[in-house]
Design a protein around this motif. Structure first.
Motif, PDB file in Angstrom:
ATOM      1  N   LYS A 157       0.830  -1.202   0.000  1.00 40.10           N
ATOM      2  CA  LYS A 157       0.000   0.000   0.000  1.00 40.10           C
ATOM      3  C   LYS A 157       0.867   1.257   0.000  1.00 40.10           C
ATOM      4  N   ALA A 158       1.949   1.223   0.781  1.00 41.46           N
ATOM      5  CA  ALA A 158       2.852   2.380   0.829  1.00 41.46           C
ATOM      6  C   ALA A 158       3.515   2.606  -0.525  1.00 41.46           C
TER       7      ALA A 158
ATOM      8  N   PRO B 214      -6.620  -0.583  -5.288  1.00 43.79           N
ATOM      9  CA  PRO B 214      -6.310  -1.941  -4.824  1.00 43.79           C
ATOM     10  C   PRO B 214      -6.338  -2.126  -3.313  1.00 43.79           C
ATOM     11  N   PHE B 215      -6.340  -1.036  -2.580  1.00 44.12           N
ATOM     12  CA  PHE B 215      -6.347  -1.142  -1.112  1.00 44.12           C
ATOM     13  C   PHE B 215      -7.574  -0.460  -0.508  1.00 44.12           C
ATOM     14  N   GLY B 216      -8.576  -0.211  -1.320  1.00 46.84           N
ATOM     15  CA  GLY B 216      -9.824   0.348  -0.824  1.00 46.84           C
ATOM     16  C   GLY B 216      -9.739   1.849  -0.626  1.00 46.84           C
TER      17      GLY B 216
ATOM     18  N   GLN C 138      -9.131  -9.072   0.644  1.00 48.27           N
ATOM     19  CA  GLN C 138      -9.049  -9.158  -0.810  1.00 48.27           C
ATOM     20  C   GLN C 138      -8.962  -7.770  -1.435  1.00 48.27           C
ATOM     21  N   SER C 139      -8.227  -7.660  -2.527  1.00 48.83           N
ATOM     22  CA  SER C 139      -8.115  -6.382  -3.234  1.00 48.83           C
ATOM     23  C   SER C 139      -9.463  -6.020  -3.859  1.00 48.83           C
TER      24      SER C 139
ATOM     25  N   THR D  12      -2.351  -6.518  -8.365  1.00 53.42           N
ATOM     26  CA  THR D  12      -2.310  -5.965  -9.714  1.00 53.42           C
ATOM     27  C   THR D  12      -3.178  -4.714  -9.730  1.00 53.42           C
ATOM     28  N   PHE D  13      -2.612  -3.595 -10.248  1.00 54.55           N
ATOM     29  CA  PHE D  13      -3.345  -2.328 -10.222  1.00 54.55           C
ATOM     30  C   PHE D  13      -2.852  -1.425 -11.346  1.00 54.55           C
ATOM     31  N   THR D  14      -3.555  -0.344 -11.523  1.00 55.18           N
ATOM     32  CA  THR D  14      -3.122   0.686 -12.466  1.00 55.18           C
ATOM     33  C   THR D  14      -2.950   2.005 -11.726  1.00 55.18           C
ATOM     34  N   LEU D  15      -2.147   2.877 -12.311  1.00 54.88           N
ATOM     35  CA  LEU D  15      -2.127   4.274 -11.877  1.00 54.88           C
ATOM     36  C   LEU D  15      -3.202   4.986 -12.685  1.00 54.88           C
TER      37      LEU D  15
END
Length: 434
Positions: free
Chosen positions: A227-228, A432-434, A425-426, A303-306
């Motif tokens: 998350k950081a 991805p971290f709410g 869960q994501s 897995t995430f996007t900016l």
């Protein structure tokens, strides 16, 4: 595919590790000022406020006690009786650490432990290592030494004869090198050598509350670090930036760990690539791996996007998320391990990303504990039944060659009433971290 644990790997996906972990490799007690250590580990790369905000986790850690290790040794001897083994031989490594707390590592010189079906362990060590061995031994006091011009295998055979098992059955830990096991066999031609896996896996695959607590700290730490990292990301950053942040972040928490980072089309490769990659707005990023807490591991993938993800990325993410949920629901005591893989794979195939391994190209999960990959595997063909106390990764994925991939991974532990994740869960590919 069978459910044997003799192919387990201690780690993987570390394509982007720096040449040395630096400060992150030091034990908690040696870190001193965590902020200074983190800055040193990161080199000249500036750390974001989110990484600098990470705090040590030492106060959350309760080490495994010697009383618990005595119970483990007794359980091993119980399983030896059920499996018809007169003794087992362990080399230095994770399993020896599990039973004794001794962190010996194997080399060409034999240095290990014989555990008979009853009584105390017998330690086999080079003569010049005796004093170092005695510093660590906490269970029993029988240390046998061999000189450089003597055979350690003959010494093992002698101990087995003393235990009236020279013609009996000796279990060999699966990670003992082939040259070592053949040397033992030649020294004991009348004995039967078998894999010790029914004993070692029989103990290690069922986690105690103390083990689960350490794994919880490790999972919490990895998720906090991810998350950081996500909070600090900006377009134009490279894998090397993120790797430095990961090293610095774990150092600030007093842990050691690492992560693989893959971007864009490279996320379609389950274990990524070494190729240089730059983060862009709207491209997927896959962050994977974990850390150690008192020898126990985490293994998480996000897995995430900016910024904005494409509609296709969102749809694929949602399919993988549902597959991960289906696997969790299927994991309960008495269920065949292959059924957990099948539950996730069905969700993906029903969404037109099948059949079989076409887009979901690996098994659903693996056991985890002191090794990142340990017994047993959630994969088609493994009919072994899940037991309460087992822990697994839950990591379905969809990988579209030339486009992108999505994998979500959380570790789960199975209780009497079913499975639970260590980490939430994501929720989405954009948040991805709410």
């Amino acid at each position: 595919m069978n459910d044997r644990g003799d192919v387990m790997q201690p780690g993987r996906r570390r394509f982007l590790r720096t040449s040395a972990l630096g400060a992150a490799a030091l034990p908690v007690a040696m870190l001193g000022n965590s902020a200074a250590a983190a800055e040193a580990g990161a080199g000249s790369i500036k750390l974001p406020a989110s990484i600098l905000a990470l705090q040590p986790v030492k106060s959350q850690i309760v080490p495994i006690t010697d009383d618990e290790r005595r119970r483990r040794l007794a359980r091993a001897q119980e399983l030896m009786g059920k499996s018809g083994m007169d003794a087992i031989y362990l080399d230095g490594g994770t399993t020896l650490d599990y039973y004794t707390g001794m962190r010996w590592w194997t080399s060409e010189r034999l240095m290990g432990m014989l555990l008979p079906r009853s009584g105390d362990p017998v330690y086999i060590t080079p003569a010049f290592e005796r004093s170092r061995a005695l510093e660590q031994i906490r269970f029993g006091h029988d240390v046998r030494t061999w000189q450089e011009n003597e055979s350690p295998y003959a010494l093992i055979a002698q101990v087995m004869r003393e235990k009236r098992a020279g013609t009996g059955t000796l279990g060999i830990e699966e990670k003992v090198p082939f040259f070592r096991s053949t040397g033992i066999a030649e020294a004991m031609p009348q004995a039967k050598l078998v894999l010790a896996t029914p004993v070692t896996a029989g103990c290690r695959s069922i986690k105690s509350p103390a083990e689960l607590a350490l794994m919880q700290v490790a999972n919490n730490a990895t998720l906090a670090l991810y998350k950081a990292v996500w909070q600090g990301l900006e377009p134009g950053m490279t894998q090397q930036h993120i790797a430095a942040w990961v090293e610095a972040g774990y150092t600030r928490m007093g842990l050691r760990g690492d992560a693989s980072i893959n971007v864009g089309t490279y996320t379609a490769l389950p274990h990524g690539s070494r190729e240089p990659q730059v983060i862009r707005e709207g491209t997927p990023v896959m962050l994977d791996d974990g850390c150690y807490v008192e020898g126990y591991m985490s293994d998480i993938t996000r897995t995430f996007t900016l910024g904005k993800a494409s509609d296709k990325m969102k749809r694929v993410f949602d399919i993988v998320r549902k597959a991960q949920q289906a696997a969790l629901a299927a994991a309960h005591p008495g269920a065949a391990m292959e059924s957990v893989d099948a539950a996730a794979r069905k969700v993906i195939a029903d969404a037109d990303y099948g059949p079989g391994y076409k887009y979901f190209s690996h098994r659903l999960g693996h056991g985890i504990g002191m090794d990142m990959h340990e017994w047993y595997y959630l994969v088609e063909g493994n009919t072994r039944k899940i037991e309460a106390g087992m822990t697994f990764s839950d990591e379905p994925g969809i990988y579209i060659p030339g486009e992108f991939g999505v994998r979500l991974e959380d570790d789960m532990h199975v209780g009497a009433d079913g499975a639970r994740w260590f980490t939430p869960q994501s929720p989405s590919i954009e948040r991805p971290f709410g």
